[in-house]
Scaffold this motif. Structure first.
Motif, mmCIF file in Angstrom:
data_model
loop_
_atom_site.group_PDB
_atom_site.id
_atom_site.type_symbol
_atom_site.label_atom_id
_atom_site.label_comp_id
_atom_site.label_asym_id
_atom_site.label_seq_id
_atom_site.Cartn_x
_atom_site.Cartn_y
_atom_site.Cartn_z
ATOM 1 N N LEU A 235 0.148 4.636 0.445
ATOM 2 C CA LEU A 235 0.170 5.946 -0.205
ATOM 3 C C LEU A 235 0.175 7.014 0.883
ATOM 4 C CD1 LEU A 235 0.154 7.704 -2.669
ATOM 5 C CD2 LEU A 235 -2.334 7.492 -2.802
ATOM 6 N N ASP A 236 1.313 7.654 1.038
ATOM 7 C CA ASP A 236 1.518 8.667 2.082
ATOM 8 C C ASP A 236 1.260 10.034 1.474
ATOM 9 O OD1 ASP A 236 2.343 10.321 4.119
ATOM 10 O OD2 ASP A 236 4.143 9.169 4.586
ATOM 11 N N TRP A 237 0.260 10.749 2.000
ATOM 12 C CA TRP A 237 -0.082 12.068 1.460
ATOM 13 C C TRP A 237 1.019 13.090 1.691
ATOM 14 C CZ3 TRP A 237 -5.481 12.298 4.261
ATOM 15 C CH2 TRP A 237 -6.281 11.251 3.791
ATOM 16 N N LEU A 238 1.883 12.831 2.645
ATOM 17 C CA LEU A 238 2.950 13.782 2.960
ATOM 18 C C LEU A 238 4.163 13.603 2.047
ATOM 19 C CD1 LEU A 238 2.789 13.667 6.861
ATOM 20 C CD2 LEU A 238 1.679 15.285 5.309
ATOM 21 N N LYS A 239 4.114 12.604 1.172
ATOM 22 C CA LYS A 239 5.198 12.398 0.208
ATOM 23 C C LYS A 239 4.678 12.716 -1.194
ATOM 24 C CE LYS A 239 7.525 8.876 2.997
ATOM 25 N NZ LYS A 239 8.044 7.488 3.067
ATOM 26 N N HIS A 240 5.585 12.991 -2.089
ATOM 27 C CA HIS A 240 5.195 13.489 -3.404
ATOM 28 C C HIS A 240 5.197 12.424 -4.498
ATOM 29 C CE1 HIS A 240 5.144 17.602 -1.955
ATOM 30 N NE2 HIS A 240 6.336 17.428 -1.418
ATOM 31 N N ASP A 241 5.397 11.174 -4.117
ATOM 32 C CA ASP A 241 5.367 10.134 -5.138
ATOM 33 C C ASP A 241 4.911 8.819 -4.513
ATOM 34 O OD1 ASP A 241 7.544 9.492 -3.583
ATOM 35 O OD2 ASP A 241 9.033 9.828 -5.145
ATOM 36 N N PHE A 242 4.686 7.843 -5.368
ATOM 37 C CA PHE A 242 4.284 6.515 -4.909
ATOM 38 C C PHE A 242 5.516 5.741 -4.428
ATOM 39 C CE2 PHE A 242 1.023 7.814 -7.863
ATOM 40 C CZ PHE A 242 -0.156 7.391 -7.258
ATOM 41 N N CYS A 243 5.267 4.812 -3.516
ATOM 42 C CA CYS A 243 6.346 3.947 -3.038
ATOM 43 C C CYS A 243 6.485 2.773 -4.012
ATOM 44 C CB CYS A 243 6.028 3.441 -1.630
ATOM 45 S SG CYS A 243 7.220 2.251 -0.983
ATOM 46 N N ILE A 244 7.292 2.987 -5.059
ATOM 47 C CA ILE A 244 7.471 1.939 -6.071
ATOM 48 C C ILE A 244 8.567 0.991 -5.614
ATOM 49 C CG2 ILE A 244 8.079 1.442 -8.473
ATOM 50 C CD1 ILE A 244 6.949 4.128 -9.251
ATOM 51 N N ASN A 245 8.137 -0.141 -5.105
ATOM 52 C CA ASN A 245 9.062 -1.168 -4.638
ATOM 53 C C ASN A 245 8.304 -2.487 -4.594
ATOM 54 O OD1 ASN A 245 10.877 -2.853 -3.373
ATOM 55 N ND2 ASN A 245 11.498 -1.355 -1.823
ATOM 56 N N ALA A 246 8.458 -3.281 -5.621
ATOM 57 C CA ALA A 246 7.721 -4.534 -5.731
ATOM 58 C C ALA A 246 8.106 -5.536 -4.654
ATOM 59 C CB ALA A 246 7.940 -5.148 -7.110
ATOM 60 N N ASP A 247 9.253 -5.326 -4.006
ATOM 61 C CA ASP A 247 9.704 -6.259 -2.980
ATOM 62 C C ASP A 247 8.983 -6.042 -1.645
ATOM 63 O OD1 ASP A 247 11.476 -7.435 -4.750
ATOM 64 O OD2 ASP A 247 13.095 -6.037 -4.221
ATOM 65 N N GLU A 248 8.438 -4.866 -1.441
ATOM 66 C CA GLU A 248 7.691 -4.599 -0.223
ATOM 67 C C GLU A 248 6.256 -5.100 -0.356
ATOM 68 O OE1 GLU A 248 7.821 -0.594 1.061
ATOM 69 O OE2 GLU A 248 10.018 -0.496 1.163
ATOM 70 N N GLU A 249 5.681 -5.564 0.767
ATOM 71 C CA GLU A 249 4.361 -6.179 0.722
ATOM 72 C C GLU A 249 3.302 -5.224 0.182
ATOM 73 O OE1 GLU A 249 1.160 -8.500 3.665
ATOM 74 O OE2 GLU A 249 2.965 -7.551 4.493
ATOM 75 N N PHE A 250 3.373 -3.954 0.574
ATOM 76 C CA PHE A 250 2.372 -2.986 0.151
ATOM 77 C C PHE A 250 2.947 -1.916 -0.768
ATOM 78 C CE2 PHE A 250 1.069 -4.525 4.416
ATOM 79 C CZ PHE A 250 -0.055 -5.235 4.015
ATOM 80 N N GLY A 251 4.090 -2.238 -1.390
ATOM 81 C CA GLY A 251 4.698 -1.317 -2.342
ATOM 82 C C GLY A 251 4.045 -1.424 -3.708
ATOM 83 N N TRP A 252 4.196 -0.383 -4.503
ATOM 84 C CA TRP A 252 3.626 -0.331 -5.842
ATOM 85 C C TRP A 252 4.615 -0.903 -6.864
ATOM 86 C CZ3 TRP A 252 -1.159 2.172 -7.018
ATOM 87 C CH2 TRP A 252 -1.762 2.827 -5.936
ATOM 88 N N THR A 253 4.096 -1.458 -7.929
ATOM 89 C CA THR A 253 4.911 -1.801 -9.088
ATOM 90 C C THR A 253 4.741 -0.686 -10.120
ATOM 91 O OG1 THR A 253 3.173 -3.012 -10.278
ATOM 92 C CG2 THR A 253 4.486 -4.248 -8.658
ATOM 93 N N GLU A 254 5.658 -0.604 -11.040
ATOM 94 C CA GLU A 254 5.559 0.413 -12.093
ATOM 95 C C GLU A 254 4.316 0.199 -12.942
ATOM 96 O OE1 GLU A 254 9.142 0.548 -14.320
ATOM 97 O OE2 GLU A 254 10.366 1.327 -12.666
ATOM 98 N N ARG A 284 -3.718 18.295 -1.550
ATOM 99 C CA ARG A 284 -2.516 18.351 -2.393
ATOM 100 C C ARG A 284 -2.359 17.045 -3.175
ATOM 101 N NH1 ARG A 284 -0.078 20.934 2.183
ATOM 102 N NH2 ARG A 284 0.829 18.933 2.815
ATOM 103 N N THR A 285 -2.602 15.913 -2.494
ATOM 104 C CA THR A 285 -2.500 14.604 -3.151
ATOM 105 C C THR A 285 -3.566 14.461 -4.228
ATOM 106 O OG1 THR A 285 -1.614 13.606 -1.130
ATOM 107 C CG2 THR A 285 -2.548 12.110 -2.771
ATOM 108 N N LEU A 286 -4.781 14.870 -3.917
ATOM 109 C CA LEU A 286 -5.868 14.799 -4.893
ATOM 110 C C LEU A 286 -5.545 15.649 -6.117
ATOM 111 C CD1 LEU A 286 -8.787 13.821 -5.483
ATOM 112 C CD2 LEU A 286 -9.598 15.884 -4.325
ATOM 113 N N TYR A 287 -5.057 16.846 -5.884
ATOM 114 C CA TYR A 287 -4.699 17.744 -6.992
ATOM 115 C C TYR A 287 -3.579 17.153 -7.835
ATOM 116 C CZ TYR A 287 -2.662 21.821 -9.320
ATOM 117 O OH TYR A 287 -2.146 22.683 -10.248
ATOM 118 N N ARG A 288 -2.544 16.638 -7.178
ATOM 119 C CA ARG A 288 -1.391 16.101 -7.892
ATOM 120 C C ARG A 288 -1.773 14.885 -8.749
ATOM 121 N NH1 ARG A 288 1.334 15.095 -3.808
ATOM 122 N NH2 ARG A 288 1.161 12.828 -3.661
#
Length: 372
Positions: A235-254, A284-288
């Motif tokens: 979870l990168d605070w400098l980006k505005h969304d989650f890294c949704i990618n089930a193929d990546e080891e530390f990626g998020w699923t929907e 910003r991440t906490l607020y979002r």
């Protein structure tokens, strides 16, 4: 490898600084060539109580730091108006508080020390009595003396303060879904998973996340009795969304993102405010995230005031802490018609459950977010 080489940009946590240097041995090199160590941190259970974390009386019998002592210490803390008042002697110089010796009643406990490993990285056979006490030991892989950008690979006292809160008030977090921001080595997430149902342990950097995942596996015996689960995710605070990618080891699923928005009751962050730009990104991440949660949420943020003499001000200051307090004030005053935020400082009058130096400059803040 026993000697630490310091450069102008080297940072070393007090947690590691106070460990015996003669006990440090490298277990391996991480992906970027940094030496990795493993340390054991003992949970100070009461002698009379069992390890039932679900017991409503958990923490009342801890005998290393009583609630009365913590309350007395809290009375000497600085005010909550955001100003920093460093202790000065009669000449106006900064007065450094020396660490007190442990009270007589605590001297029968073993001091925290790293596990000594072979050069090949294989863990030596533990003594039989250590195996029996494994339920008391949290094992954490970490590095030492890192550049500022890699401080997440060390263990910091702010993580212990949050862990104390969790271990002393397990019913507050029992069965909850929790998100940790800037988890670092994952120590606080591991402790939280002893009582919570699901912990999303987040940070950035594949090497750091791999270390965090290793620490979850090293401590899975704490999670098995209660069925708690830790999922290490990016979870990168400098980006505005989650890294949704089930193929990546530390990626998020929907499904995981949906579960987080549907069920998260607590957000925690341990001593992650040391750079103003990152502090802004954190808030910003906490607020979002709070604006997208379907239920009210409580965030606990720990921080340690770090006093520094600055040439620019020619005085002792605590700029990172001051900016953190400024961000807290801005968050509470924000009125967008969607979520209201309430900020309050938490008095550390709860027992100390891990062995570390709980200094007066450690603080814990509570942010309550509720839909309007």
């Amino acid at each position: 490898m026993d000697q630490i080489t310091f450069h102008h940009n080297t940072v070393l946590s007090d947690v590691h600084l106070l460990l015996p240097n003669s006990s440090h041995m490298m277990t391996r090199l991480n992906g970027v060539g940094q030496p990795v160590f493993i340390s054991r941190f003992k949970i100070l259970w009461s002698r009379e109580e069992s390890c039932d974390l679900g017991s409503p009386n958990r923490g009342e019998g801890l005998d290393c730091d009583t609630q009365e002592e913590s309350r007395s210490r809290d009375e000497t803390r600085s005010g909550t108006d955001g100003g920093v008042e460093p202790p000065l002697d009669e000449d106006g110089d900064l007065e450094v508080t020396r660490r007190h010796n442990l009270p007589e009643r605590c001297t029968d406990r073993d001091m925290v020390h790293p596990v000594i490993l072979s050069q090949a990285g294989e863990v030596e056979e533990e003594e039989e009595e250590e195996v029996e006490e494994s339920r008391d030991l949290i094992k954490i892989e970490h590095t030492m003396a890192t550049p500022l950008e890699d401080v997440g690979k060390q263990v910091w006292r702010g993580a212990f303060l949050l862990a104390d809160l969790i271990l002393s008030q397990p019913n507050t977090f029992k069965g909850a879904t929790v998100l940790e921001l800037g988890a670092g080595t994952g120590l606080t997430s591991v402790v939280m998973a002893m009582v919570a149902k699901m912990v999303y342990c987040t940070d950035v950097g594949e090497d750091l996340l791999s270390m965090c995942q290793k620490n979850v596996m090293l401590n899975k015996h704490f999670l098995e009795p209660t069925g708690g689960e830790v999922k290490v995710r990016q979870l990168d605070w400098l980006k505005h969304d989650f890294c949704i990618n089930a193929d990546e080891e530390f990626g998020w699923t929907e499904d995981e993102v949906a579960d987080l928005y549907d069920n998260t009751a607590f957000i925690i962050a341990a001593d992650v405010c040391y750079d103003d730009d990152l502090t802004d990104a954190l808030f910003r991440t906490l607020y979002r995230i709070c604006n997208q949660l379907h239920h009210p949420c409580t965030a606990y943020l720990s921080i340690e005031k770090r006093l520094n003499f600055t040439v620019r001000q020619m005085d002792v200051s605590c700029e990172a802490y001051d900016h953190f307090r400024h961000c807290l004030s801005e968050l509470e005053e924000m009125k967008d018609g969607r979520t209201s935020f309430t900020v309050e400082q938490v008095s550390p009058n709860f027992p100390q459950c891990l062995q570390y130096e709980r200094v007066e400059l450690l603080e814990l803040w509570k942010v309550t977010a509720a839909p309007i």
